[in-house]
Design an enzyme around this catalytic site. Structure first.
Site, mmCIF file in Angstrom:
data_model
loop_
_atom_site.group_PDB
_atom_site.id
_atom_site.type_symbol
_atom_site.label_atom_id
_atom_site.label_comp_id
_atom_site.label_asym_id
_atom_site.label_seq_id
_atom_site.Cartn_x
_atom_site.Cartn_y
_atom_site.Cartn_z
ATOM 1 C CD GLU A 363 -38.489 -124.371 31.081
ATOM 2 O OE1 GLU A 363 -38.188 -125.287 30.284
ATOM 3 O OE2 GLU A 363 -37.647 -123.688 31.689
ATOM 4 C CB THR A 365 -48.776 -128.505 34.003
ATOM 5 O OG1 THR A 365 -49.471 -129.133 32.916
ATOM 6 C CG2 THR A 365 -49.178 -127.042 34.088
#
Lengths: 383, 263
Positions: A363, A365
Site C-alpha cells: 500500500e 512503501t
C-alpha cells in the site's frame, strides 16, 4: 474537544475483542502454518457484519464508518495479521472504490454482496513493472464498443486466489482517453481471467497473494468504475483511506507485542531476578508504550478528520508511515526481550516479527509515503 | 410469549479485583464491567426460544443495577433482545438478595411473563440466591443449572436437563417457570455489528422503586455485608535444597516440625 469513542464504538471494540480472543488468536498459528484463513472464520465474520463494517446499511454494511473500521482492524490486528490483511484487501481497498465511485447499479450488483461477505473483493493495481510507479499499468483495455478487451496481468494481489470481484487498474487503448488509466470491475467468472502463481511469503502467510492473468478478457462497458481515463483519482482516494486501516492493524499488533513482552519480562528470571527489574528491559517497554501512544493518537485523530470530511492525504500517509515503522521497531524489541525463545516458533513473537515487515512495503512503501508527505509540505500554504 | 431474561452487571472475569480502603466494596476505577457470563446463557436461550417460536414473541431484559449497568443492557439488546427494564434507584446502592428479588419480582409482574431465564449465579458474589427467592415470590417452579431446555409445543411445559455428578438429570416442569442456566446449555452469540447499531434505538424503560410501587427498600436488615477484607498476604516461600534429595527431605521434615510446628 472530546476524545472518546461513542457507546456503539466501545461496544464494537468489546465485541471484536471477544471474537478475536475466542475465534482468531487461537488459530493464528494454524493460519500462518497452513497459509489459509479457514472459510468458516470468514463466514462467521461475514455473518457478524465485519466485512462491510464501514458501509451504510442500505448497501449491506453495518454503518460504523471509518472509525469503526479502524477499531475493528486494531482488534483483529492483535490476533492475526493475515486476517487483518484479508479484511483490508477485501473491504478497505477491494470494495471502497465501488463505494466511492460506483453507479447505483454497480453498488447494488457488487458492493452489497461484498459488504455482506457473500463475495470477496480484491484490489488489482500492482504489476511487474508498476510497483511504486503504480499508476503506470501495462495491462491494456481496448475499447471494443460495448466492451473492453483486457490483456495483461497483475501480481502480488492479496486475496487474488479466491476473491470474486477485483477493482482492476488498466491502461485505456484507443478512443479519446488513449493511454490514460481507467478502473474496471472484474469478476473472476469473466472469460479470459486466470489465477497464476501464488506467492510464498516471509510473513502474513495466511493471506493469499496471487498473480492474475488476463487473456482477451471481455469486460462489459458498464463495469467501468468512475470516468474513463480518470483512474488516478480512484486509486488515490481508495489508498488514502486504506492507509488508515493498515495503521490500525499495525497498532493492534504493537499492543499485542507490548502486552506479551510485559508479561514475559515479569515471568522470565535471570541472575535471580525477573528481567523486568532490569532498566535495560524497562526502557524497551517504555519506548514501545510511547510509540503505541503516538500510533493510537494519530490514527484515531485522522479517522476523525476523515469522518468530518477533511482532506487527509498527508495525514493518512503519516499514519501509514509511522505505524508501519513503529511496529517494526516494537516487534524487534519484543524479540529482544523474549531472547532465544522469541526466535523459536513456540512463541508468537517470531510470527509477529515476520508479519510486521510487509507494512513498510505494501500500500505504498515508506519512501512513497515520504514523497507524498514532502510534496504536501512543499505545496502547502499552511504548514 | 413474553420471555424475560435477567441480567447482572459484574466485573470482567479478567479484571484485577482490589478491595477499597473503606472495606465497603471493590475499587471500580479501571475495572471493566460486563454481563454476568452465566446470564449470557440465559439471554441466548431466550433468543433461541423466540427464534424457534417465531410468533412475535418478545425477549425483555430485566436488570436491577446502577446507572452504569446500561452498557451491559445495551450489549444484551445488541445480541438481539427486544427491549429492557432497568430498575435503577439510589436506594438500591447496597442490596441483598432479598432486596433484588423483591424488586425484580415487582418489575417482572408489571411486565408480565411466560418464562424467565437467568444465569445460575453471578460471578461476583457467587450467591446464587435470586432465582430461588424470585421463584418463591412469583410462586412459580424453578429449575436450576439447566444444561438443556426444550419448550413443549403447547408452551405449557418444558423438558430440561441438569448436569449432576456422573450423569444428567431429566426434568419436566410446568410453565411459567424460572430457569437458571449453566455452561453447556448453549453458545451465547456475539452481538452483531448491525445489532450494535440497532441497540441504541431499542427501548430501555428506567424504573425507580417508586415507579414499582415500592415505598421502603424491601429485605433491609435480613442480611447485610459488614465489611470487605483483602486476603491476607501469602507467607514467604522457602525452597529447601541439598545435594542429595534425601537430605533435603530430612531438612524439610525438621523445619515442618521445629519451625512451622505443623507435624
Amino acid at each position: 474537544m472530546e476524545w472518546t469513542f461513542t457507546d456503539e464504538q466501545k461496544m464494537l471494540k468489546d465485541m471484536v475483542k471477544k471474537f478475536v480472543d475466542n475465534e482468531i488468536r487461537p488459530v493464528a498459528e494454524k493460519i500462518d502454518k497452513e497459509k489459509k484463513i479457514p472459510r468458516e472464520l470468514i463466514n462467521k465474520m461475514a455473518e457478524l457484519g465485519f466485512l462491510g463494517i464501514a458501509w451504510p446499511p442500505e448497501y449491506g454494511g453495518s454503518g460504523m464508518g471509518e472509525t469503526g473500521y479502524c477499531i475493528m482492524q486494531e482488534e483483529i490486528g492483535r490476533g492475526c495479521a493475515s486476517t487483518a490483511t484479508f479484511i483490508g484487501a477485501h473491504q478497505s481497498i477491494g470494495s471502497s472504490g465501488i463505494y466511492f465511485f460506483g453507479t447505483e447499479e454497480q453498488k447494488q450488483k457488487y458492493l452489497v454482496p461484498l459488504a455482506e461477505g457473500r463475495k470477496i473483493g480484491a484490489y488489482a493495481l500492482t504489476e511487474p513493472n508498476a510497483g511504486s510507479d503504480a499508476y503506470n499499468p501495462q495491462t491494456t483495455a481496448e475499447d471494443k464498443g460495448d466492451h473492453y478487451l483486457v490483456n495483461g496481468g497483475k501480481i502480488f494481489i492479496t486475496n487474488g486466489s479466491f476473491a470474486d470481484i477485483f477493482t482492476t487498474f488498466v491502461k485505456t487503448v484507443g478512443g479519446p482517453n488513449d493511454g490514460k488509466m481507467s478502473v474496471l470491475i472484474v469478476e473472476k467468472e469473466f472469460k479470459g481471467f486466470k489465477v497464476g502463481k501464488i506467492e510464498e511469503k516471509m510473513g502474513i502467510r495466511g493471506s493469499e497473494t496471487a498473480e492474475l492473468i488476463f487473456e482477451d478478457m471481455k469486460v462489459p462497458k458498464e463495469n467501468l468504475l468512475g470516468r474513463e481515463g480518470r483512474g488516478l483519482l480512484v486509486g488515490m482516494k481508495v489508498l488514502n483511506t486504506g492507509r488508515l486501516g493498515l495503521g490500525a492493524a499495525a497498532l493492534g499488533a504493537a499492543k499485542e507485542a507490548l502486552a506479551l513482552s510485559a508479561a514475559y519480562s515479569n515471568e522470565r528470571v535471570q541472575f535471580g531476578k525477573k528481567i523486568s527489574q532490569n532498566q535495560g528491559v524497562q526502557w524497551m517497554l517504555a519506548d514501545m508504550a510511547v510509540e503505541i501512544y503516538n500510533m493510537e493518537s494519530i490514527l484515531y485523530r485522522t479517522a476523525w478528520m476523515y469522518e468530518q470530511g477533511m482532506n487527509i492525504t498527508r495525514e493518512s500517509s503519516i499514519v501509514k508511515l509511522y505505524c508501519s515503522e513503529a511496529l517494526d521497531r516494537i516487534v524487534d524489541k519484543a524479540m529482544q526481550i523474549y531472547g532465544g525463545y522469541g526466535f523459536t516458533c513456540d512463541f508468537p513473537i517470531e510470527r509477529m516479527y515476520r508479519d510486521s515487515r510487509i507494512n513498510r512495503i505494501f500500500e505504498g512503501t515508506s519512501e512513497i509515503q515520504r514523497m507524498i508527505i514532502a510534496r504536501d509540505v512543499l505545496h502547502a500554504k499552511n504548514l | 410469549m413474553k420471555i424475560i431474561v435477567l441480567l447482572k452487571r459484574v466485573p470482567d472475569t479478567e479484571a484485577k479485583i482490589l478491595i477499597n480502603q473503606e472495606g465497603t466494596g471493590i475499587r471500580e476505577d479501571g475495572v471493566k464491567f460486563v454481563i454476568n457470563p452465566h446470564d449470557e446463557y440465559g439471554i441466548e436461550e431466550g433468543l433461541k426460544l423466540r427464534e424457534k417460536l417465531a410468533d412475535g414473541s418478545k425477549v425483555t431484559v430485566v436488570c436491577a443495577g446502577p446507572e452504569e449497568a446500561t452498557e451491559a443492557i445495551r450489549t444484551a439488546l445488541a445480541m438481539g433482545a427486544d427491549d429492557a427494564v432497568h430498575v435503577c434507584d439510589p436506594k438500591l446502592a447496597d442490596p441483598n438478595p432479598f432486596t433484588v428479588s423483591e424488586v425484580l419480582a415487582k418489575a417482572i409482574q408489571a411486565e408480565g411473563f411466560d418464562v424467565i431465564f437467568c444465569g445460575k449465579q453471578a460471578i461476583d458474589d457467587d450467591l446464587a440466591q435470586v432465582q430461588s427467592i424470585l421463584a418463591e415470590k412469583l410462586d412459580i417452579p424453578q429449575v436450576n443449572n439447566a444444561t438443556a431446555f426444550e419448550m413443549a409445543a403447547d408452551c405449557r411445559s418444558a423438558k430440561l436437563s441438569r448436569r449432576i455428578e456422573g450423569g444428567d438429570e431429566k426434568i419436566e416442569t410446568s410453565m411459567p417457570a424460572i430457569i437458571s442456566c449453566d455452561k453447556g446449555l448453549n453458545e451465547p452469540r456475539y452481538a452483531s455489528l448491525p445489532g450494535i447499531m440497532k441497540a441504541k434505538k431499542k427501548e430501555i424503560r428506567k424504573k425507580s422503586l417508586a415507579d414499582l410501587g415500592i415505598a421502603e427498600v424491601p429485605g433491609t436488615g435480613r442480611s447485610r455485608v459488614l465489611k470487605w477484607l483483602p486476603l491476607p498476604k501469602g507467607g514467604e516461600c522457602r525452597i529447601v535444597a541439598a545435594e542429595e534429595t534425601v537430605d533435603a527431605v530430612r531438612e524439610l521434615a525438621r523445619l515442618l516440625r521445629e519451625e512451622a510446628k505443623v507435624i
